[in-house]
Design an enzyme around this catalytic site. Sequence first.
Site, PDB file in Angstrom:
ATOM      1  CE  LYS A 121      14.249 -23.868 -16.439  1.00 17.91           C
ATOM      2  NZ  LYS A 121      14.682 -23.099 -17.646  1.00 17.91           N
TER       3      LYS A 121
HETATM    4  N1  GLU Z   1      13.545 -22.613 -21.156  1.00 21.51           N
HETATM    5  C1  GLU Z   1      14.150 -21.341 -21.606  1.00 21.51           C
HETATM    6  C2  GLU Z   1      15.240 -20.911 -20.909  1.00 21.51           C
HETATM    7  O1  GLU Z   1      15.759 -21.526 -20.051  1.00 21.51           O
HETATM    8  C3  GLU Z   1      13.178 -20.454 -22.063  1.00 21.51           C
HETATM    9  C4  GLU Z   1      12.555 -19.670 -20.813  1.00 21.51           C
HETATM   10  C5  GLU Z   1      11.453 -18.720 -21.570  1.00 21.51           C
HETATM   11  O2  GLU Z   1      11.289 -18.629 -22.768  1.00 21.51           O
HETATM   12  O3  GLU Z   1      10.429 -18.367 -20.674  1.00 21.51           O
HETATM   13  O4  GLU Z   1      16.061 -20.001 -20.787  1.00 21.51           O
END
Ligand code: GLU
Length: 431
Positions: A121
């Site tokens: 993240k």
């Molecule tokens: N931000 C999204 C999540 O928290 C998607 C992450 C992604 O698609 O890599 O799951």
Amino acid sequence: MSAARTLGLDGPGAGLEWRSDLYRTACAQLNLAAETLGLDPDEHTRLIEPRRSLVVNLPVRMDSGELANFTGYRVQHTLTMGPTKGGLRYAPDVSLGHCAALAMWMTWKCALLGLPYGGAKGGVRCDPRALSADEMERVTRRYVAEMAPIIGPNEDIPAPDMGTGEREMAWFYDTYSQAAGHAVPACVTGKPVALGGIPGRRQATGLGAVFVLEAALERLGRPLADQRFAIQGFGNVGAVAAGELHARGARVIALSDVTGAIADERGLDVAAVVRWRGEHGTVAGFPEAETIDRDALLELPCDVLVPAALEHQISADNAARLRCRLVAEAANGPTTTAADEILADRGITVLPDVLTSGGGVTVSYFEWVQGHQKYNWTRAEVRGRLRSQMREALEEVVTTSEQLGVSLRTGALSLAVRRVAEAARLRAVYP
Ligand code: GLU
């Protein structure tokens, strides 16, 4: 191994830099799963702290001509399962500890959904609503340039999260590809379809949550169309989930966004609320419903409460007052550890975030495969595969929870931890 080490926070050498409420919650969940599994302490230790992280300073020229400094983060939780994957968040509370928790949750999501990734993240600490489009573009392009050493289609693949969307992913893709000297569609997901994005990615998290809910309610013998839903959050996740539930005949009796909340026991016309919000910038004041307090939404009598906004919304302060039968976590980390215990004591089932919110990254995976193979998927293929993967993951989580005699959250975490720990064991420690 000392108890302090197990907690992953409160002890010497135990990661002061990760200190945050969210990371504390993520560690508490991991520790419960490790205890349930009787996980080897060395394997447990390897899963606590993120493997790699980068903090960068982003000097950005503002529209005023002044130079502003933003802080950018990227945290990669485990490098065991493949490249890392996870969203890019632009918000005022983005920090290293925050990203560490969200990265750990991404690891569990990917393991549960059978995706060949570790969790990551990242983000930029900023208020995206206070930035112009040009400033957002400069922040994003600078972020990509600074993160170059650790990102890439086979290293770490970002995607949208709070405060970012297709527009930012298009800038990301362009900046990365320009530096590479050729198009690299697999370097980021959540791109516009015109740039190698996949149909249905934008809807995927909300739709995935509805697929999980549909299957869970089937198991409980409660037809989805008979249920009353209260949904906190009317962004990319909440609004899509509300629309999909409404289309299936369910009653959405309350909705909220950052500015306000509305309720109507007879069921809201979700498409009309979307139009109203488009015109007025808020759901509040929608003429066919009662405008209520945002916090009151969580405590309304309903069958299913869907937190689809920020983390830690259900806490020891309000968990005793929830009047739903089921919580479906479409947001990341909406429930604190203390609230989890209160809900369990009250017999309220929680469909955990690591499962329920996994639709976004699942369709991101399809987009990444499409980017590597240069072979386009159709919307029907995306929907069909998403549905079957979400349903299968739910079945596996339910079976594991029943076998271990634990909550769905601890069952989900245990299943995910078991998969990642097994891979780590097989790869061993080297050098
Ligand atoms: N931000 C999204 C999540 O928290 C998607 C992450 C992604 O698609 O890599 O799951």
